[in-house]
Design a protein around this motif. Sequence first.
Motif, mmCIF file in Angstrom:
data_model
loop_
_atom_site.group_PDB
_atom_site.id
_atom_site.type_symbol
_atom_site.label_atom_id
_atom_site.label_comp_id
_atom_site.label_asym_id
_atom_site.label_seq_id
_atom_site.Cartn_x
_atom_site.Cartn_y
_atom_site.Cartn_z
ATOM 1 N N SER A 9 0.834 -1.203 0.000
ATOM 2 C CA SER A 9 0.000 0.000 0.000
ATOM 3 C C SER A 9 0.870 1.254 0.000
ATOM 4 N N TYR A 37 -10.816 -6.480 5.422
ATOM 5 C CA TYR A 37 -9.615 -5.862 4.856
ATOM 6 C C TYR A 37 -9.798 -5.911 3.351
ATOM 7 N N ALA A 79 -2.599 -3.388 10.460
ATOM 8 C CA ALA A 79 -2.297 -2.705 9.203
ATOM 9 C C ALA A 79 -2.074 -1.207 9.391
ATOM 10 N N GLU A 80 -2.286 -0.715 10.582
ATOM 11 C CA GLU A 80 -2.013 0.693 10.883
ATOM 12 C C GLU A 80 -1.714 0.798 12.378
ATOM 13 N N PRO A 81 -1.022 1.866 12.779
ATOM 14 C CA PRO A 81 -0.732 1.997 14.207
ATOM 15 C C PRO A 81 -2.014 2.240 15.005
ATOM 16 N N ASP A 131 -4.155 -7.602 18.287
ATOM 17 C CA ASP A 131 -3.300 -6.897 17.340
ATOM 18 C C ASP A 131 -2.735 -7.893 16.319
ATOM 19 N N VAL A 132 -2.697 -7.492 15.058
ATOM 20 C CA VAL A 132 -2.050 -8.319 14.021
ATOM 21 C C VAL A 132 -1.086 -7.437 13.247
ATOM 22 N N GLY A 144 2.133 -7.300 10.155
ATOM 23 C CA GLY A 144 2.820 -7.915 9.027
ATOM 24 C C GLY A 144 3.077 -6.833 8.007
ATOM 25 N N SER A 155 3.667 -6.310 3.535
ATOM 26 C CA SER A 155 3.546 -7.034 2.271
ATOM 27 C C SER A 155 4.885 -7.652 1.866
ATOM 28 N N ASP A 157 9.605 -0.166 11.281
ATOM 29 C CA ASP A 157 8.675 -0.150 12.417
ATOM 30 C C ASP A 157 9.429 -0.220 13.740
ATOM 31 N N ARG A 190 6.882 4.546 13.202
ATOM 32 C CA ARG A 190 7.863 4.178 12.181
ATOM 33 C C ARG A 190 9.115 4.999 12.355
ATOM 34 N N LYS A 243 -6.735 2.132 5.627
ATOM 35 C CA LYS A 243 -5.807 2.756 6.561
ATOM 36 C C LYS A 243 -6.193 4.224 6.745
HETATM 37 O O1 DLL Z 1 -0.529 -3.642 6.207
HETATM 38 C C1 DLL Z 1 -0.185 -6.032 6.061
HETATM 39 C C2 DLL Z 1 -1.281 -6.252 7.038
HETATM 40 C C3 DLL Z 1 -2.566 -6.462 6.591
HETATM 41 C C4 DLL Z 1 -1.023 -6.268 8.391
HETATM 42 C C5 DLL Z 1 -3.601 -6.685 7.497
HETATM 43 C C6 DLL Z 1 -2.029 -6.487 9.311
HETATM 44 C C7 DLL Z 1 -3.312 -6.694 8.855
HETATM 45 P P1 DLL Z 1 1.595 -3.065 4.171
HETATM 46 O O2 DLL Z 1 0.502 -2.412 3.435
HETATM 47 O O3 DLL Z 1 2.843 -3.430 3.445
HETATM 48 O O4 DLL Z 1 1.114 -4.424 4.815
HETATM 49 O O5 DLL Z 1 1.958 -2.117 5.397
HETATM 50 C C8 DLL Z 1 2.882 -2.541 6.348
HETATM 51 O O6 DLL Z 1 1.798 -1.211 8.056
HETATM 52 O O7 DLL Z 1 5.330 -1.696 8.123
HETATM 53 C C9 DLL Z 1 3.537 -0.998 9.632
HETATM 54 O O8 DLL Z 1 4.096 0.298 9.529
HETATM 55 C C10 DLL Z 1 2.037 -0.927 9.411
HETATM 56 N N1 DLL Z 1 1.364 -1.931 10.267
HETATM 57 C C11 DLL Z 1 0.907 -3.147 9.924
HETATM 58 N N2 DLL Z 1 0.342 -3.761 10.996
HETATM 59 C C12 DLL Z 1 0.468 -2.911 12.042
HETATM 60 C C13 DLL Z 1 0.107 -2.951 13.417
HETATM 61 C C14 DLL Z 1 0.085 -4.573 5.725
HETATM 62 N N3 DLL Z 1 -0.525 -4.000 13.964
HETATM 63 C C15 DLL Z 1 3.048 -1.464 7.389
HETATM 64 N N4 DLL Z 1 0.428 -1.888 14.191
HETATM 65 C C16 DLL Z 1 3.990 -1.876 8.497
HETATM 66 C C17 DLL Z 1 1.071 -0.815 13.668
HETATM 67 C C18 DLL Z 1 1.130 -1.742 11.575
HETATM 68 N N5 DLL Z 1 1.425 -0.717 12.396
#
Ligand code: DLL
Length: 431
Positions: free
Chosen positions: A91, A133, A211-213, A232-233, A235, A237, A300, A324, A421
């Motif tokens: 993203s 999502y 996926a976001e803070p 909390d989850v 990850g 991409s 992160d 971040r 997000k």
């Molecule tokens: O956001 C993957 C994802 C999808 C995670 C669904 C959780 C749930 P990207 O779009 O590549 O992938 O963004 C990754 O989002 O480096 C963090 O900065 C931020 N991020 C993801 N999860 C969290 C969280 C997905 N639980 C970037 N808390 C990462 C804070 C998060 N930041």
Amino acid sequence: MFWNPTIERMPKKDLEKIQEKKLRALVNNAYNYSPFYRKKFDELGIKPENIRSLEDVEKLPFTRKVDLRENYPFGMFAVPLSQIVRFHASSGTTGKPTLVGYTESDIKVWAESLCRGLVSCGVTHEDVIQIAYGYGLFTGGLGFHYAAEMIGATALPISTGNTARQIELMRDLGVTAIACTPSYMLYMAEFAEKMGASLKDTKLRIGIFGAEPWSEETRKRIEEKTGITAYDVYGTSELSGPLFTECTERSGLHIWADHFLIEVIDPKTGERLGEGEKGELVVTTLSKEAMPLIRWRTGDITVMETEKCSCGRTHPRIMRILGRSDDMLIIRGVNVFPSQVEHVLMQIPELGEHYMIILDRVENLDEMTIQVELNEKVQIDKPAEIINLKRRAEEKLKSVLGVHANVEIVNPGTIQRFEGKAKRIIDKRKI
Ligand code: DLL
């Protein structure tokens, strides 16, 4: 409950043996099949045989987002395109989107990792999981989808948007678990209230948000509004997608060490930090075939914990992401994480969950304005009371952030809502 009890509870020594073996294979493969890594290793004079033990990881170079951008689209791949079964694109939390490829085995490892996570938060084959999502190039939708099906739960692949329908199906189908961004969950709860309903009256019991803070205060608010338990989850991409979750102990997110080797480093110097120290998460993928990553700089900020969890899992944990290393705001020379602002605002019960940070430069000085909504449940209409509330918020922000923020209190429902997000920062400064 465990998805893979043998691996999840494996003694640390045995896990380390697996890691060491996989690390050697990774370095060999990267050197032999990835022109990108061969060049990097050669520049540093590293040969695969120099990497024998886990300690040797420190000798290896970091991989950053810029490497992915410069080698777009296929330059980071270590297998022929014929072995790639799927693409996703990030993203673009920072900069341009980046492309990720997966082999069949990569998809399986990803699903297995998230399965372990879902089961560790109490999801079973009896659950109906609403996956709100985005489906598509974003990894959230399909990531949860494959894991939900692997567990034998019922997936509801609704994706984002159409909130009225989300709530209708949640009720009609007896949805018990939901996966979406924490901001969208708050929005959905608010939307339901406007419809004269409450998510508390549904069968929903578990939410898996990331996926976001987000903050502990947001967790509390979500739980109060919906009656569910929120996990909390995390990850990214580049690492596959959503991969790691909290377990029912909720004391950090388990990182599956048989597939991922983690370090926490000082983002400025690149030096490795110790247990309990706050720094940037760096991940080496031990099982990924299509796009293996060596010492991937996630950007992160977190804290690592390697003590065995009271749930019985032996894999290391990371604490909630604090921000971040690269979206850290510097305001009048002071480092500010947006998550700190949220933390302060959420502690003031008269304020709502929705806010926007606006940065500007006035007469060469940084100005931070925070627009925040009044909590709709609170009746305040006297100007003096609003001024008082504004002062309180400003004082609290100053004491935590160390820098002044101008707080503007606005009516409930006036700040933009997001289905994916949330974008909470408008930086108008031209530096
Ligand atoms: O956001 C993957 C994802 C999808 C995670 C669904 C959780 C749930 P990207 O779009 O590549 O992938 O963004 C990754 O989002 O480096 C963090 O900065 C931020 N991020 C993801 N999860 C969290 C969280 C997905 N639980 C970037 N808390 C990462 C804070 C998060 N930041």
